[in-house]
Design a protein around this motif. Sequence first.
Motif, PDB file in Angstrom:
ATOM      1  N   PHE A 127       0.826  -1.209   0.000  1.00 38.21           N
ATOM      2  CA  PHE A 127       0.000   0.000   0.000  1.00 38.21           C
ATOM      3  C   PHE A 127       0.860   1.259   0.000  1.00 38.21           C
ATOM      4  O   PHE A 127       1.974   1.272   0.520  1.00 38.21           O
ATOM      5  CB  PHE A 127      -0.886   0.034   1.246  1.00 38.21           C
ATOM      6  N   CYS A 128       0.294   2.336  -0.536  1.00 40.85           N
ATOM      7  CA  CYS A 128       0.856   3.671  -0.380  1.00 40.85           C
ATOM      8  C   CYS A 128      -0.246   4.593   0.135  1.00 40.85           C
ATOM      9  O   CYS A 128      -1.412   4.208   0.204  1.00 40.85           O
ATOM     10  CB  CYS A 128       1.434   4.196  -1.694  1.00 40.85           C
ATOM     11  N   ILE A 129       0.144   5.808   0.507  1.00 42.20           N
ATOM     12  CA  ILE A 129      -0.779   6.768   1.098  1.00 42.20           C
ATOM     13  C   ILE A 129      -0.993   7.918   0.135  1.00 42.20           C
ATOM     14  O   ILE A 129      -0.037   8.539  -0.325  1.00 42.20           O
ATOM     15  CB  ILE A 129      -0.220   7.328   2.425  1.00 42.20           C
ATOM     16  N   GLY A 130      -2.225   8.250  -0.152  1.00 41.82           N
ATOM     17  CA  GLY A 130      -2.554   9.383  -1.013  1.00 41.82           C
ATOM     18  C   GLY A 130      -3.082  10.542  -0.194  1.00 41.82           C
ATOM     19  O   GLY A 130      -4.293  10.682  -0.029  1.00 41.82           O
ATOM     20  N   MET A 131      -2.176  11.350   0.334  1.00 37.49           N
ATOM     21  CA  MET A 131      -2.591  12.519   1.119  1.00 37.49           C
ATOM     22  C   MET A 131      -2.187  13.816   0.423  1.00 37.49           C
ATOM     23  O   MET A 131      -3.028  14.641   0.098  1.00 37.49           O
ATOM     24  CB  MET A 131      -1.994  12.448   2.529  1.00 37.49           C
ATOM     25  N   SER A 132      -0.886  14.031   0.207  1.00 37.83           N
ATOM     26  CA  SER A 132      -0.399  15.304  -0.332  1.00 37.83           C
ATOM     27  C   SER A 132      -0.909  15.553  -1.749  1.00 37.83           C
ATOM     28  O   SER A 132      -1.067  14.627  -2.545  1.00 37.83           O
ATOM     29  CB  SER A 132       1.130  15.314  -0.341  1.00 37.83           C
ATOM     30  N   GLU A 133      -1.126  16.848  -2.039  1.00 39.43           N
ATOM     31  CA  GLU A 133      -1.563  17.257  -3.372  1.00 39.43           C
ATOM     32  C   GLU A 133      -0.749  18.446  -3.856  1.00 39.43           C
ATOM     33  O   GLU A 133      -0.217  19.207  -3.047  1.00 39.43           O
ATOM     34  CB  GLU A 133      -3.058  17.597  -3.357  1.00 39.43           C
ATOM     35  N   PRO A 134      -0.637  18.629  -5.172  1.00 40.71           N
ATOM     36  CA  PRO A 134       0.133  19.754  -5.700  1.00 40.71           C
ATOM     37  C   PRO A 134      -0.437  21.094  -5.229  1.00 40.71           C
ATOM     38  O   PRO A 134      -1.655  21.283  -5.176  1.00 40.71           O
ATOM     39  CB  PRO A 134      -0.021  19.605  -7.219  1.00 40.71           C
ATOM     40  N   GLY A 135       0.451  22.014  -4.880  1.00 44.35           N
ATOM     41  CA  GLY A 135       0.032  23.349  -4.498  1.00 44.35           C
ATOM     42  C   GLY A 135      -0.538  23.475  -3.107  1.00 44.35           C
ATOM     43  O   GLY A 135      -0.919  24.570  -2.692  1.00 44.35           O
ATOM     44  N   SER A 136      -0.571  22.362  -2.360  1.00 41.36           N
ATOM     45  CA  SER A 136      -1.170  22.404  -1.026  1.00 41.36           C
ATOM     46  C   SER A 136      -0.141  22.440   0.088  1.00 41.36           C
ATOM     47  O   SER A 136      -0.503  22.665   1.248  1.00 41.36           O
ATOM     48  CB  SER A 136      -2.081  21.186  -0.822  1.00 41.36           C
ATOM     49  N   GLY A 137       1.125  22.184  -0.235  1.00 42.49           N
ATOM     50  CA  GLY A 137       2.140  22.137   0.801  1.00 42.49           C
ATOM     51  C   GLY A 137       1.771  21.120   1.860  1.00 42.49           C
ATOM     52  O   GLY A 137       1.449  19.975   1.556  1.00 42.49           O
ATOM     53  N   SER A 138       1.793  21.545   3.111  1.00 41.13           N
ATOM     54  CA  SER A 138       1.430  20.654   4.216  1.00 41.13           C
ATOM     55  C   SER A 138      -0.005  20.857   4.671  1.00 41.13           C
ATOM     56  O   SER A 138      -0.408  20.335   5.709  1.00 41.13           O
ATOM     57  CB  SER A 138       2.377  20.891   5.408  1.00 41.13           C
ATOM     58  N   ASP A 139      -0.772  21.605   3.895  1.00 35.92           N
ATOM     59  CA  ASP A 139      -2.164  21.877   4.264  1.00 35.92           C
ATOM     60  C   ASP A 139      -3.043  20.711   3.817  1.00 35.92           C
ATOM     61  O   ASP A 139      -3.713  20.771   2.782  1.00 35.92           O
ATOM     62  CB  ASP A 139      -2.623  23.188   3.618  1.00 35.92           C
ATOM     63  N   LEU A 140      -3.028  19.658   4.609  1.00 36.00           N
ATOM     64  CA  LEU A 140      -3.712  18.421   4.232  1.00 36.00           C
ATOM     65  C   LEU A 140      -5.212  18.610   4.072  1.00 36.00           C
ATOM     66  O   LEU A 140      -5.857  17.915   3.289  1.00 36.00           O
ATOM     67  CB  LEU A 140      -3.427  17.349   5.294  1.00 36.00           C
ATOM     68  N   ALA A 141      -5.784  19.558   4.810  1.00 38.50           N
ATOM     69  CA  ALA A 141      -7.234  19.734   4.771  1.00 38.50           C
ATOM     70  C   ALA A 141      -7.723  20.373   3.473  1.00 38.50           C
ATOM     71  O   ALA A 141      -8.927  20.404   3.219  1.00 38.50           O
ATOM     72  CB  ALA A 141      -7.682  20.584   5.960  1.00 38.50           C
ATOM     73  N   SER A 142      -6.814  20.862   2.632  1.00 35.91           N
ATOM     74  CA  SER A 142      -7.232  21.538   1.401  1.00 35.91           C
ATOM     75  C   SER A 142      -7.352  20.574   0.222  1.00 35.91           C
ATOM     76  O   SER A 142      -7.164  20.966  -0.933  1.00 35.91           O
ATOM     77  CB  SER A 142      -6.238  22.653   1.062  1.00 35.91           C
ATOM     78  N   VAL A 143      -7.687  19.336   0.504  1.00 33.79           N
ATOM     79  CA  VAL A 143      -7.790  18.291  -0.527  1.00 33.79           C
ATOM     80  C   VAL A 143      -8.795  18.690  -1.608  1.00 33.79           C
ATOM     81  O   VAL A 143      -9.918  19.128  -1.316  1.00 33.79           O
ATOM     82  CB  VAL A 143      -8.219  16.958   0.127  1.00 33.79           C
ATOM     83  N   ARG A 144      -8.369  18.510  -2.875  1.00 37.68           N
ATOM     84  CA  ARG A 144      -9.254  18.798  -4.005  1.00 37.68           C
ATOM     85  C   ARG A 144      -9.625  17.543  -4.795  1.00 37.68           C
ATOM     86  O   ARG A 144     -10.589  17.558  -5.553  1.00 37.68           O
ATOM     87  CB  ARG A 144      -8.596  19.821  -4.936  1.00 37.68           C
ATOM     88  N   THR A 145      -8.810  16.473  -4.677  1.00 43.16           N
ATOM     89  CA  THR A 145      -9.156  15.228  -5.356  1.00 43.16           C
ATOM     90  C   THR A 145     -10.541  14.796  -4.902  1.00 43.16           C
ATOM     91  O   THR A 145     -10.844  14.787  -3.710  1.00 43.16           O
ATOM     92  CB  THR A 145      -8.124  14.136  -5.035  1.00 43.16           C
ATOM     93  N   ARG A 146     -11.394  14.442  -5.870  1.00 46.32           N
ATOM     94  CA  ARG A 146     -12.811  14.269  -5.559  1.00 46.32           C
ATOM     95  C   ARG A 146     -13.334  12.917  -6.027  1.00 46.32           C
ATOM     96  O   ARG A 146     -12.972  12.437  -7.095  1.00 46.32           O
ATOM     97  CB  ARG A 146     -13.625  15.386  -6.223  1.00 46.32           C
ATOM     98  N   ALA A 147     -14.201  12.333  -5.202  1.00 45.32           N
ATOM     99  CA  ALA A 147     -14.899  11.095  -5.559  1.00 45.32           C
ATOM    100  C   ALA A 147     -16.402  11.369  -5.526  1.00 45.32           C
ATOM    101  O   ALA A 147     -16.937  11.785  -4.489  1.00 45.32           O
ATOM    102  CB  ALA A 147     -14.544   9.975  -4.606  1.00 45.32           C
ATOM    103  N   GLU A 148     -17.056  11.173  -6.652  1.00 43.91           N
ATOM    104  CA  GLU A 148     -18.507  11.385  -6.755  1.00 43.91           C
ATOM    105  C   GLU A 148     -19.208  10.034  -6.705  1.00 43.91           C
ATOM    106  O   GLU A 148     -18.742   9.055  -7.293  1.00 43.91           O
ATOM    107  CB  GLU A 148     -18.844  12.091  -8.065  1.00 43.91           C
ATOM    108  N   ARG A 149     -20.338   9.992  -6.027  1.00 43.75           N
ATOM    109  CA  ARG A 149     -21.123   8.761  -5.974  1.00 43.75           C
ATOM    110  C   ARG A 149     -21.723   8.454  -7.340  1.00 43.75           C
ATOM    111  O   ARG A 149     -22.161   9.365  -8.066  1.00 43.75           O
ATOM    112  CB  ARG A 149     -22.242   8.885  -4.939  1.00 43.75           C
ATOM    113  N   THR A 150     -21.751   7.159  -7.679  1.00 43.99           N
ATOM    114  CA  THR A 150     -22.388   6.680  -8.900  1.00 43.99           C
ATOM    115  C   THR A 150     -23.283   5.500  -8.545  1.00 43.99           C
ATOM    116  O   THR A 150     -23.340   5.081  -7.387  1.00 43.99           O
ATOM    117  CB  THR A 150     -21.337   6.215  -9.931  1.00 43.99           C
TER     118      THR A 150
END
Length: 383
Positions: A127-150
């Motif tokens: 396993f790996c961890i998908g937390m950090s995102e580009p342009g967010s630095g260490s601001d983990l709460a600013s996640v933009r990756t999105r999952a929509e229900r289908t």
Amino acid sequence: MFDSLTLSRLPAEDEALRVPVRAMIAEAIASLPVHKRARSWQGFDAAFSRALGEAGYLGLSLPKRYGGGERGPFARFVVVEELLAAGAPVGAHWIADRQSAPLILNYGTEAQREFYLPRICRGEAFFCIGMSEPGSGSDLASVRTRAERTDKGWLLNGQKIWTTNAMHDDYMIALVRTSGTAADRHQGLSQLIVDLKAPGVTIRPIVDLTGDAHFAEVFFENVELGEDALIGREGDGWHQVTAELAFERSGPERIYSSIVLVDAWIRHVAAAGRLDNGTAELAGHLTAQLATLRAMSIAVTARLAAGESPVTEASLVKDLGTTLEQSVPTLIGDDLGGHPDEPVDAELYKTLMYVSQIAPSFSLRGGTREILRGIIARGLGLR
């Protein structure tokens, strides 16, 4: 907080694991040069991880019904300490054993536990961890990756970065937004298990300063996931992640990242017959700090063994530990530079160069120094 960090001893039954695991490690690393051993938890060796699983050294704290050892955090502490002290390549199973398995055990469905946990214990699912995102630095709460229900589950779009060993792993546990916007911060976040071989997943390695490529950026383009990809309840992702980070920040891995270099330097000093006051002072300084941090790390492990979530204490150990780890190559480099007539073995030089180059990342992985000190300040009631 300091009153709650009671010093503890490792139980005798867990200490007994050292002898057999040390023998197994010695055989596995016999042909590894020192500069390769310095990579340790960046080192990826799937065969070695499977061998550890077969020997029962993975999933030590998991219930036996899922293939674990049902031993508790102290047993894992002993095994991890031996692995890192020797510089064994543990990157393949590292995240799965340390974080993903406890997360799935605590928050997953029974079907998820039955499917993933035995494979983790056998060293067959990485396993790996998908937390950090580009342009967010260490601001983990600013996640933009999105999952929509289908109708079938979830449709995932977005990007993660600085994901360790994603190009080699089977699954990612990703923190994603399932409702609201990035402005909602901690609200609307969930964790999903992503099959990294699924259509729509693209992984690009990132080459670092050392020339290695254990980081990666991961892209999700209309990735279809089943309903069973969700871990825990929708919207509980932030709570789950903060509990998960206590496991990441509390272990001996926050002390021993530079230990192979320390050992190589001590062997060099001994071979050179150098016993001056400066050498003794540096060796004593490093030993005293390592011993103190190790005692603190064991104390945090005791809190985990008691079923607690020592977020503040783990952050403190991680901050102090990485500060020491980062100081090691500078201190040893200065010592060697102060003895210019003393020949330096090529392996010691390579190891020093590697650790010097990778050391800046020690205070980034698992939360930056600034983030950790904010957590510590809140835990002390200072903010």
